[in-house]
Design a protein around this motif. Structure first.
Motif, PDB file in Angstrom:
ATOM      1  N   CYS A 164       0.835  -1.190   0.000  1.00 57.99           N
ATOM      2  CA  CYS A 164       0.000   0.000   0.000  1.00 57.99           C
ATOM      3  C   CYS A 164       0.880   1.255   0.000  1.00 57.99           C
ATOM      4  N   ASN A 169      -0.292   4.342   0.587  1.00 53.29           N
ATOM      5  CA  ASN A 169      -0.881   5.370   1.435  1.00 53.29           C
ATOM      6  C   ASN A 169      -0.131   5.420   2.771  1.00 53.29           C
ATOM      7  N   CYS A 174      -1.754   4.591   6.057  1.00 57.30           N
ATOM      8  CA  CYS A 174      -2.360   3.274   6.206  1.00 57.30           C
ATOM      9  C   CYS A 174      -1.491   2.368   7.079  1.00 57.30           C
ATOM     10  N   CYS A 217      -6.431  -1.628  -1.538  1.00 58.87           N
ATOM     11  CA  CYS A 217      -6.060  -1.952  -0.159  1.00 58.87           C
ATOM     12  C   CYS A 217      -7.312  -1.967   0.722  1.00 58.87           C
ATOM     13  N   ALA A 227      -7.360  -2.256   3.922  1.00 60.05           N
ATOM     14  CA  ALA A 227      -7.145  -1.573   5.196  1.00 60.05           C
ATOM     15  C   ALA A 227      -7.528  -0.092   5.119  1.00 60.05           C
ATOM     16  N   CYS A 228      -7.180   0.574   4.025  1.00 57.47           N
ATOM     17  CA  CYS A 228      -7.477   2.005   3.932  1.00 57.47           C
ATOM     18  C   CYS A 228      -8.463   2.310   2.810  1.00 57.47           C
TER      19      CYS A 228
HETATM   20 ZN   LIG Z   1      -3.710   0.862   2.633  1.00 62.57          ZN
END
Ligand SMILES: [Zn+2]
Length: 122
Positions: free
Chosen positions: A14, A16, A19, A47, A49-50
């Motif tokens: 990722c 970001n 994140c 992703c 997660a984010c």
């Molecule tokens: Zn992420």
């Protein structure tokens, strides 16, 4: 479905920075979702997660490449082996302009380039 690189999701991470999974290659929260690019050959990495996605080429020497991944990698490999722009163009079929662009982009990031070629190798 035409897939140029075939690189597994475990090679991506990722981008970001906010994140929790940022920078963790193969973190397990990533998957391919859709395509971008003129002819839909560049995969988007999503992703969980984010909840953000980015191009599989983000942050790489191929990010702004207009070439198909296999050809771009071939160009980079020839340059790394010391081929000149003309020879690389002839051997890979890429235009000299395209080769020059890759050379300029790759020049300042030799280490990155190496990592990338390892990542993109079959
Ligand atoms: Zn992420």
């Amino acid at each position: 479905m035409a897939e140029a690189s075939g690189l597994g999701i475990e090679h991506f991470f990722c981008h970001n920075s906010a994140c929790p999974e940022h920078g963790k290659r193969g973190a397990g929260d990533l998957y391919f979702r859709g395509f971008s690019g003129r002819d839909k050959r560049i995969r988007m990495v999503y992703c969980r997660a984010c909840k953000r996605s980015c191009s599989e080429r983000k942050g790489t020497a191929l990010e702004r490449s207009q070439l198909p991944t296999d050809k771009a990698v071939s160009v980079l490999e020839h340059l790394r082996e010391g081929c000149g722009i003309r020879a690389t163009s002839r051997l890979t079929g890429a235009s000299r302009d395209a080769v020059s662009r890759h050379l300029a982009k790759a020049g300042g990031q030799a280490k990155l380039l190496h990592d990338e070629l390892v990542a993109f190798s079959p």
